[in-house]
Design a protein around this motif. Sequence first.
Motif, PDB file in Angstrom:
ATOM      1  N   GLN A 179       3.319  27.541 -25.183  1.00 34.16           N
ATOM      2  CA  GLN A 179       3.502  26.179 -25.669  1.00 34.16           C
ATOM      3  C   GLN A 179       4.960  25.902 -25.997  1.00 34.16           C
ATOM      4  OE1 GLN A 179       0.556  25.854 -28.793  1.00 34.16           O
ATOM      5  NE2 GLN A 179      -0.868  24.856 -27.387  1.00 34.16           N
ATOM      6  N   GLU A 180       5.628  26.874 -26.589  1.00 31.27           N
ATOM      7  CA  GLU A 180       7.054  26.698 -26.897  1.00 31.27           C
ATOM      8  C   GLU A 180       7.878  26.549 -25.627  1.00 31.27           C
ATOM      9  OE1 GLU A 180       8.043  30.032 -29.370  1.00 31.27           O
ATOM     10  OE2 GLU A 180       7.070  29.146 -31.131  1.00 31.27           O
ATOM     11  N   ALA A 181       7.461  27.218 -24.560  1.00 34.84           N
ATOM     12  CA  ALA A 181       8.171  27.154 -23.281  1.00 34.84           C
ATOM     13  C   ALA A 181       7.692  25.995 -22.404  1.00 34.84           C
ATOM     14  CB  ALA A 181       7.992  28.474 -22.529  1.00 34.84           C
ATOM     15  N   THR A 216       6.128  16.239 -26.959  1.00 32.80           N
ATOM     16  CA  THR A 216       7.541  16.080 -26.714  1.00 32.80           C
ATOM     17  C   THR A 216       7.752  15.937 -25.222  1.00 32.80           C
ATOM     18  OG1 THR A 216       8.051  17.469 -28.618  1.00 32.80           O
ATOM     19  CG2 THR A 216       9.809  17.141 -27.010  1.00 32.80           C
ATOM     20  N   VAL A 217       8.473  14.902 -24.858  1.00 30.64           N
ATOM     21  CA  VAL A 217       8.807  14.692 -23.455  1.00 30.64           C
ATOM     22  C   VAL A 217      10.308  14.818 -23.347  1.00 30.64           C
ATOM     23  CG1 VAL A 217       8.741  13.072 -21.533  1.00 30.64           C
ATOM     24  CG2 VAL A 217       6.848  13.148 -23.165  1.00 30.64           C
ATOM     25  N   LEU A 230       0.374  26.041 -17.646  1.00 32.23           N
ATOM     26  CA  LEU A 230      -0.420  26.923 -16.790  1.00 32.23           C
ATOM     27  C   LEU A 230      -0.812  28.196 -17.539  1.00 32.23           C
ATOM     28  CD1 LEU A 230      -1.707  27.393 -14.050  1.00 32.23           C
ATOM     29  CD2 LEU A 230       0.468  28.348 -13.265  1.00 32.23           C
ATOM     30  N   ALA A 231       0.094  28.745 -18.314  1.00 26.61           N
ATOM     31  CA  ALA A 231      -0.223  29.948 -19.090  1.00 26.61           C
ATOM     32  C   ALA A 231      -1.284  29.642 -20.148  1.00 26.61           C
ATOM     33  CB  ALA A 231       1.037  30.516 -19.741  1.00 26.61           C
ATOM     34  N   MET A 283      -5.601  28.163 -31.579  1.00 26.97           N
ATOM     35  CA  MET A 283      -4.598  29.211 -31.748  1.00 26.97           C
ATOM     36  C   MET A 283      -3.254  28.652 -32.187  1.00 26.97           C
ATOM     37  SD  MET A 283      -5.414  31.872 -28.692  1.00 26.97           S
ATOM     38  CE  MET A 283      -6.850  32.958 -28.813  1.00 26.97           C
ATOM     39  N   ALA A 284      -3.020  27.379 -31.937  1.00 20.21           N
ATOM     40  CA  ALA A 284      -1.747  26.758 -32.291  1.00 20.21           C
ATOM     41  C   ALA A 284      -1.860  25.884 -33.539  1.00 20.21           C
ATOM     42  CB  ALA A 284      -1.240  25.934 -31.114  1.00 20.21           C
TER      43      ALA A 284
END
Length: 148
Positions: A62-64, A118-119, A68-69, A20-21
């Motif tokens: 994913q952006e947030a 990204t960390v 878990l979501a 999906m991404a």
Amino acid sequence: MEAELVALATTGATTLVQQMATEGWGALRRRMAALLARRRGADEEEVGRELDETHAEVVNAQEAGDELAVQDAVGQWRIELRRLLSEDPAAADELRRLLDEVAPRRDQGATVRDVHNTVSGGVNGMVVQAGIIANVHPGGQPGGPHSR
């Protein structure tokens, strides 16, 4: 339900949500909507809307950074695919073919591409990004000098 079908449902859900991404989502969306609609006896547009809703949730999660979501989305589709395979075991072959085209098996020489990570924030420790982790023994041999 047979263990193989449960594993297929899990793989299918995971692959679906991962895709999906990606840039290839549109093609997979059309094919998955067609497969699910045909096997359910449902309207393809309605199934497509379900997939679109999950797609939006996954992209936003994913952006947030809300893993878990993303896992919830995998769980939702795992349930859906398990139900489909339970009611229509013949759908397994069609789902396998679709998954093999989207995410070829490791033994067919597949490699992981386009991994982005990204960390941010205060990281106090090690960060590891990995694709496939096998039975690895330090020193190259089981029981080698670094094994514990």
